[in-house]
Scaffold this motif. Structure first.
Motif, mmCIF file in Angstrom:
data_model
loop_
_atom_site.group_PDB
_atom_site.id
_atom_site.type_symbol
_atom_site.label_atom_id
_atom_site.label_comp_id
_atom_site.label_asym_id
_atom_site.label_seq_id
_atom_site.Cartn_x
_atom_site.Cartn_y
_atom_site.Cartn_z
ATOM 1 N N UNK A 1 27.215 57.485 76.127
ATOM 2 C CA UNK A 1 26.353 56.554 76.530
ATOM 3 C C UNK A 1 24.898 56.682 75.951
ATOM 4 N N UNK A 2 24.434 55.693 75.680
ATOM 5 C CA UNK A 2 24.679 54.381 75.625
ATOM 6 C C UNK A 2 25.129 53.806 74.680
ATOM 7 N N UNK A 3 25.761 54.423 73.488
ATOM 8 C CA UNK A 3 26.234 53.959 72.418
ATOM 9 C C UNK A 3 27.893 53.547 72.487
ATOM 10 N N UNK A 4 28.005 52.552 72.005
ATOM 11 C CA UNK A 4 29.310 51.990 71.830
ATOM 12 C C UNK A 4 30.208 52.261 70.607
ATOM 13 N N UNK A 5 29.487 52.725 69.737
ATOM 14 C CA UNK A 5 30.022 53.027 68.311
ATOM 15 C C UNK A 5 31.186 53.947 68.424
ATOM 16 N N UNK A 6 31.555 54.615 69.622
ATOM 17 C CA UNK A 6 32.605 55.688 69.654
ATOM 18 C C UNK A 6 34.121 54.897 69.941
ATOM 19 N N UNK A 7 33.909 53.431 70.161
ATOM 20 C CA UNK A 7 35.249 52.928 70.520
ATOM 21 C C UNK A 7 35.813 52.435 69.296
ATOM 22 N N UNK A 8 35.342 52.481 68.294
ATOM 23 C CA UNK A 8 36.180 51.922 66.914
ATOM 24 C C UNK A 8 35.671 52.827 65.838
ATOM 25 N N UNK A 9 36.385 52.969 64.951
ATOM 26 C CA UNK A 9 36.287 53.788 63.554
ATOM 27 C C UNK A 9 35.631 53.077 62.480
ATOM 28 N N UNK A 10 34.171 53.372 61.944
ATOM 29 C CA UNK A 10 33.622 52.430 61.078
ATOM 30 C C UNK A 10 34.666 52.787 59.693
ATOM 31 N N UNK A 11 34.599 51.508 58.950
ATOM 32 C CA UNK A 11 35.256 51.540 57.726
ATOM 33 C C UNK A 11 34.243 51.490 56.803
ATOM 34 N N UNK A 12 34.605 52.049 55.468
ATOM 35 C CA UNK A 12 33.898 52.035 54.102
ATOM 36 C C UNK A 12 32.822 53.206 54.272
ATOM 37 N N UNK A 13 32.964 54.326 55.099
ATOM 38 C CA UNK A 13 31.948 55.337 55.245
ATOM 39 C C UNK A 13 31.912 56.078 53.972
ATOM 40 N N UNK A 14 31.037 56.938 53.695
ATOM 41 C CA UNK A 14 30.856 57.711 52.397
ATOM 42 C C UNK A 14 32.109 58.841 52.224
ATOM 43 N N UNK A 15 32.386 59.393 53.569
ATOM 44 C CA UNK A 15 33.606 60.157 53.298
ATOM 45 C C UNK A 15 34.840 59.674 53.238
ATOM 46 N N UNK A 16 35.006 58.277 53.517
ATOM 47 C CA UNK A 16 36.268 57.566 53.182
ATOM 48 C C UNK A 16 36.296 57.359 52.047
ATOM 49 N N UNK A 17 35.382 56.920 51.213
ATOM 50 C CA UNK A 17 35.313 56.693 49.674
ATOM 51 C C UNK A 17 35.608 57.919 48.889
ATOM 52 N N UNK A 18 34.820 59.000 49.535
ATOM 53 C CA UNK A 18 35.165 60.276 48.968
ATOM 54 C C UNK A 18 36.627 60.788 49.041
ATOM 55 N N UNK A 19 37.164 60.605 49.873
ATOM 56 C CA UNK A 19 38.564 61.133 50.277
ATOM 57 C C UNK A 19 39.510 60.178 49.310
ATOM 58 N N UNK A 20 39.056 58.882 49.221
ATOM 59 C CA UNK A 20 40.066 57.793 48.301
ATOM 60 C C UNK A 20 39.753 58.460 46.713
ATOM 61 N N UNK A 21 38.752 58.799 46.362
ATOM 62 C CA UNK A 21 38.333 59.303 44.923
ATOM 63 C C UNK A 21 39.184 60.835 44.789
ATOM 64 N N UNK A 22 39.021 61.525 45.784
ATOM 65 C CA UNK A 22 39.554 62.836 45.634
ATOM 66 C C UNK A 22 41.193 62.995 45.659
#
Length: 722
Positions: free
Chosen positions: A341-362
């Motif tokens: 609380x009070x954030x709601x961002x925990x309910x969904x995983x963000x897409x297109x994050x830097x780590x997601x792009x890094x993982x794709x590249x690796x």
């Protein structure tokens, strides 16, 4: 095992919390005070020559006055001292002596310097052996307050330097450092957690929980030191603060990230916490085990300061681990999803994050990322060849404006740099025959001829005349490389060779202690480093059931260590004005970077294995592991690096070097080593990385291709949850 632990904690959270409060209260109330020592000689084993020389002094010259401080007089206008000025020095010294300040045996005026710019008064004090005894510092504090009024009406200015004065200034600086480090650590943790989770509850959670654990760990360490007669280094309290809060916050983050992931997958808060403990428990325990074993390896050190530091830090990490597996899950299970609380961002995983792009590249180009990260760390490691050790823990770590440092510079305007701390040489008969006057005089001449020796005082004979003591003033500051070289390469060999038949010579004093510490550290490098590395490799092998993975994981932390030492050497020696790095910094750096870097490697490689067991091929497993574990490791690395960086607030060059090196090493470990090099290399090695245990096998068969999951999609070679 960890699933059962998670269920036990979640079902009985109040009992777990109550047990922690009761045990912490008992430990804190019963434990002795944690004391420390800055006396380097007290950390050396008895077989070293400097310690044997000190034993001779205690035995043969028990009433010898201990010069603990020196008053340095000069004219306020910088001109040469006059006869009237010398008369004022005599009067001030006599008045200070008459005050009978506790701890002051004598205030004896010395000679005027050859250039007439400086005159000293020597302050004799009893020797102290108890690290809790502050009588010398208290005496200097009183002398400083009385000295000012005594100088009124004269043309003189004066300051007090010497070992006791430096100890007082170091104590004052340490109190300020401890406050700054403590406040800075808490502020950084709260600020970074607010940025990461946008939740004040999570931001305050580590501060509250570790605030309970910290005094408990300190109490256990103090009890262990008292029980086993161990001495703690003077910087241990600041180091304990950042270790407890830094490592503790790391373990809380590991748990919270996995807990949030379980909630996003649709689990209820209770089962989500059980799932988090089950999945992260093994990684946290193995990671803490690696840290504890690495710190415990310091017990093999020949230096008391490192030998006591190891168990102290190991106890701190063990208590933090217990809290991470029991206290933290208990508190979070009570709060449930409200912890975010009070954030709601925990309910969904963000897409297109830097780590997601890094993982794709690796996943697509693991060879490129492995080479780039290895070259980056290797290039920084080249700076390690310029490393030099500095042994002056008191003088070099104090701010230059402190009175003891200013007075030291003033003293060197008129006397050899070694005046404040002469080297002692003892010539003792081995046949119980007295040392003759001719032998004593001839030996003095030999010592005076040694290059690097400024002057040698007339010898003093013991009551039975079997030992002659020489006070040798070196031409260079006692802790400088030149002074150490004089004692090691010339003074000691000359003293040993020129000792008459039927006698032996021992060289002691502060510079000799530094020489012996240097020898002890070299020995420790050859013992502690390999033992710690081997122990960590065994833990990695048992965790991963692999003989291959531990080798390249240790290669990665070795590169991280080299890069950290190289960067620190470049910053403080080449770009800065430091004569060298704290002599024990490479040992501490090695243990922290290797042990805590292994923490991150374990978290990443555990996720790699988990993804492989889900049926993903090595490339996909690496990409997915970086996407899921990258934010956890990155956040933990930033917070831990931030807590170590608070050591740089202390205004103390020793702690500044430690703070920079450890924070930089943690960032390298988190963002280069664990997030790039390890997953890229694991993807390249493939299934062979898990040989012979086949840790990447699916629970119901061999890893490789997994049946498509309708709730997941393929994107850039990496499986991504919808």
């Amino acid at each position: 095992m960890f699933s059962g632990l998670g269920r036990f904690v979640v079902r009985r959270p109040w009992w777990i919390i109550l047990a922690w409060v009761v045990v912490a209260g008992a430990v804190i109330s019963l434990a002795p005070k944690l004391t420390s020592s800055s006396d380097e000689a007290s950390f050396l084993p008895g077989h070293y020559e400097s310690i044997r020389a000190a034993d001779v002094q205690e035995k043969e010259f028990p009433k010898q006055r201990n010069v603990a401080a020196i008053i340095v007089f000069e004219r306020s206008d910088g001109e040469k001292l006059t006869a009237a000025d010398s008369a004022d020095v005599d009067r001030v010294s006599k008045d200070l002596q008459a005050k009978k300040i506790p701890g002051v045996q004598a205030v004896v005026p010395g000679e005027v310097s050859p250039n007439k710019l400086v005159r000293t008064s020597v302050i004799a004090m009893p020797r102290i052996t108890d690290p809790e005894d502050t009588s010398q510092q208290d005496a200097v504090e009183r002398l400083r307050s009385d000295l000012g009024p005594e100088l009124k009406g004269t043309d003189l200015s004066a300051g007090i330097t010497g070992t006791a004065a430096q100890a007082l200034d170091e104590r004052d600086a340490s109190e300020r450092a401890g406050m700054l480090v403590g406040v800075g650590t808490i502020v950084i943790i709260i600020a970074l957690l607010l940025v990461i989770f946008r939740s004040p509850i999570i931001a305050l959670l580590p501060v509250v929980l570790i605030g309970l654990v910290s005094p408990m760990a300190t109490g256990l360490i103090a009890s262990a030191n008292k029980a086993f007669d161990m001495k703690a280094d003077s910087s241990i309290q600041e180091l304990l603060t950042v270790v407890l809060f830094g490592v503790g916050t790391d373990y809380i983050l590991f748990l919270l990230f996995r807990y949030r992931e379980a909630l996003r997958a649709g689990e209820d808060p209770k089962s989500g916490m059980v799932h988090a403990v089950e999945r992260v428990g093994e990684a946290i325990t193995s990671a803490a085990g690696a840290v504890i074993v690495a710190f415990a390896a310091l017990t093999l050190s020949s230096l008391g300061m490192l030998r006591s530091m190891g168990p102290a830090l190991a106890i701190a990490v063990f208590v933090t681990l217990l809290a991470g597996l029991t206290l933290v899950p208990a508190v979070v299970s009570l709060l449930g999803a409200k912890v975010f609380w009070p954030s709601k961002s925990w309910q969904r995983e963000p897409h297109g994050t830097g780590f997601a792009r890094l993982g794709t590249s690796i996943a697509r180009k693991p060879a490129v990322w492995a080479v780039v990260s290895a070259v980056f760390m290797g290039a920084l490691a080249l700076g390690a060849f310029g490393y030099k050790a500095n042994f002056d823990l008191a003088g070099s770590s104090l701010p230059k404006e402190k009175e003891s440092m200013v007075a030291m510079e003033d003293l060197q305007r008129g006397f050899p740099a070694g005046t404040t701390d002469p080297t002692s040489v003892y010539l003792s008969s081995t046949t119980d025959e007295p040392v003759t006057g001719r032998q004593a005089a001839a030996f003095r001449e030999r010592l005076a001829d040694v290059r690097g020796v400024g002057e040698v005082a007339a010898p003093r004979l013991s009551p039975d005349r079997t030992t002659a003591a020489y006070s040798v003033i070196l031409s260079d500051p006692p802790a400088s490389d030149k002074a150490l070289s004089t004692v090691k390469d010339r003074l000691r060999p000359a003293a040993h060779e020129e000792a008459p038949d039927g006698s032996r010579a021992l060289v002691g004093g502060t510079t000799a202690v530094y020489v012996d510490i240097n020898k002890a550290v070299d020995r420790d490098y050859s013992v502690v480093f390999p033992v710690a590395a081997l122990a960590i490799m065994v833990i990695l092998g048992l965790l991963l059931r692999s003989l291959v993975a531990p080798w390249y994981l240790m290669l990665s932390v070795a590169l991280g260590f080299g890069a950290t030492l190289g960067a620190t050497s470049l910053l403080f020696q080449q770009l800065g004005s430091q004569p060298g790095l704290m002599f024990m910094l490479p040992v501490i750096m090695y243990l922290f970077v290797v042990a805590l870097g292994t923490d991150y490697n374990i978290l990443m490689v555990s996720r790699l294995r988990e993804e492989a067991r889900e049926g993903r091929d090595p490339h996909d497993a690496a990409g997915t592991a970086v996407r899921h574990s990258g934010p956890t490791i990155g956040s933990a690395g930033v917070i831990l690096a931030g807590t170590f960086a608070t050591l740089m607030l202390a205004g103390n060059s020793t702690l500044s070097q430690m703070g920079f090196s450890l924070s930089f090493g943690i960032l390298i470990a988190a963002f280069i080593m664990a997030t790039v090099f390890t997953p890229a290399l694991t993807a390249l090695i493939g299934h062979a990385a898990w040989w012979p245990g086949h840790g990447d096998e699916r629970r119901n068969g061999r890893g490789g291709s997994a049946p498509p999951d309708p709730d997941e999609e393929r994107l850039g070679g990496v499986t991504r949850s919808r």
